[in-house]
Motif scaffolding. Structure first.
Motif, PDB file in Angstrom:
ATOM      1  N   GLU A 118      60.937  27.238  34.776  1.00 17.66           N
ATOM      2  CA  GLU A 118      61.087  26.093  33.867  1.00 17.66           C
ATOM      3  C   GLU A 118      59.739  25.407  33.643  1.00 17.66           C
ATOM      4  OE1 GLU A 118      64.204  22.457  33.709  1.00 17.66           O
ATOM      5  OE2 GLU A 118      62.794  22.378  35.381  1.00 17.66           O
ATOM      6  N   GLY A 119      58.981  25.228  34.716  1.00 25.09           N
ATOM      7  CA  GLY A 119      57.679  24.591  34.586  1.00 25.09           C
ATOM      8  C   GLY A 119      56.681  25.417  33.790  1.00 25.09           C
ATOM      9  N   LEU A 120      56.804  26.751  33.866  1.00 22.30           N
ATOM     10  CA  LEU A 120      55.881  27.615  33.129  1.00 22.30           C
ATOM     11  C   LEU A 120      55.955  27.407  31.623  1.00 22.30           C
ATOM     12  CD1 LEU A 120      56.259  31.008  35.052  1.00 22.30           C
ATOM     13  CD2 LEU A 120      54.213  29.567  34.964  1.00 22.30           C
ATOM     14  N   ALA A 121      57.114  26.976  31.129  1.00 23.97           N
ATOM     15  CA  ALA A 121      57.284  26.795  29.686  1.00 23.97           C
ATOM     16  C   ALA A 121      56.287  25.788  29.128  1.00 23.97           C
ATOM     17  CB  ALA A 121      58.712  26.344  29.388  1.00 23.97           C
ATOM     18  N   ALA A 122      55.941  24.783  29.926  1.00 21.77           N
ATOM     19  CA  ALA A 122      55.003  23.761  29.456  1.00 21.77           C
ATOM     20  C   ALA A 122      53.562  24.043  29.889  1.00 21.77           C
ATOM     21  CB  ALA A 122      55.431  22.388  29.984  1.00 21.77           C
ATOM     22  N   ALA A 123      53.362  24.980  30.809  1.00 20.41           N
ATOM     23  CA  ALA A 123      52.026  25.225  31.351  1.00 20.41           C
ATOM     24  C   ALA A 123      51.137  26.006  30.400  1.00 20.41           C
ATOM     25  CB  ALA A 123      52.135  25.960  32.691  1.00 20.41           C
ATOM     26  N   GLY A 124      51.716  26.937  29.631  1.00 22.58           N
ATOM     27  CA  GLY A 124      50.934  27.717  28.674  1.00 22.58           C
ATOM     28  C   GLY A 124      49.852  28.567  29.306  1.00 22.58           C
TER      29      GLY A 124
END
Length: 286
Positions: free
Chosen positions: A43-49
């Protein structure tokens, strides 16, 4: 267009509820616990780019370390189809408390990405944020489905999922008032599948069959067999709010599996085992 890393998972990502997922109990429990940790990290990877060679990164689990080795050794590598990692873990991972084991999984995931960071141009700050995202959610994965309103639009039904430490989901179906959001009725916890996509399949099965009654299938696996159907009416009495689906434990002749434990993350009777330290090495291209 350069792909970004959008999913990280431990292999095997799924397995039978009542059978070992790997050849050892330590690897089995590591893989099961990794389900909730990796879903939250993903889930966090979606915003990390984070730019990557491939959108997914797999960590192989369950290999035993050399006798006498107390730490976990993780080899990170680059293959033709993307980056990956393999972990050699010391015995005793299954004896950790559930949250200590989850922290160990997070240490491994975090270590893999930090080992790759200088080769992929990822910042330490971005990885700090990813770790904080998982820790800030108690190393857990929960999801509430979009609501479906009744025919008269008085009520709304939704399914609430929790990915437990045994690698499988627990789900309750609830009915709320559309006027003030008050909880009107709720089912007891039921077994759900082990992936977010499985949760979404179950949520899609919610159907209002009358103005005050709704049904759904709590477990829809890879074969999309709907299995059990659960019904709920607006005036059904709510079960004890402390109820949690009983844990699914591997049944082995030489393992005393906890019985009758209904805590969210059941703990072993003796949890003196320390969390292994994680050592990572970048092997390069294989």
């Amino acid at each position: 267009m350069v792909p970004t890393l959008s999913r990280i998972y431990v292999w095997p990502p799924i397995g039978w509820p009542d059978k070992l997922w790997t050849a050892t109990l330590d690897g089995d429990m590591f893989a099961r616990t990794a389900r909730r940790v990796c879903e939250r990290y993903t889930e966090g990877l979606a915003a990390a780019g984070l730019p990557a060679r491939r959108r997914e990164l797999q960590i192989g689990s369950g290999t035993l370390a050399e006798p006498g080795e107390a730490d976990a050794s993780v080899v990170v590598f680059t293959a033709a189809d993307g980056d990956g990692a393999r972990i050699d873990m010391p015995p005793g991972v299954a004896a950790l408390t559930a949250q200590e084991r989850a922290m160990f999984v997070l240490d491994v995931v975090d270590g893999v990405l930090r080992e790759l960071a200088p080769h992929r141009g990822w910042s330490a700050a971005a990885l700090d944020q990813l770790r904080a995202h998982v820790e800030g959610h108690d190393l857990s994965w929960t999801w509430a489905s979009p609501g479906k309103t009744s025919r008269g639009r008085q009520y709304i039904a939704r399914a609430v999922f929790d990915l437990l430490d045994d690698g499988y989901g627990s789900v309750t179906l609830e009915i709320r008032s559309t006027s003030n959001g008050a909880l009107l009725s709720r089912t007891a916890p039921h077994l759900a599948f082990s992936t977010q996509r499985g949760f979404e399949r179950s949520a899609a099965s919610i159907r209002w069959v009358a103005k005050d009654a709704v049904t759904f299938h709590p477990y829809i696996g890879l074969l999309r067999d709907p299995g059990e159907i659960v019904a709920l009416r607006v005036d059904d009495p709510a079960p004890d709010s402390s109820l949690v689906r009983p844990a699914l434990w591997p049944r082995l002749p030489d393992v005393d599996a906890p019985k009758g434990d209904t805590s969210r993350y059941p703990e072993p009777e003796s949890a003196a085992q320390r969390r292994p330290a994680v050592r990572t090495t970048y092997f390069g291209r294989v």
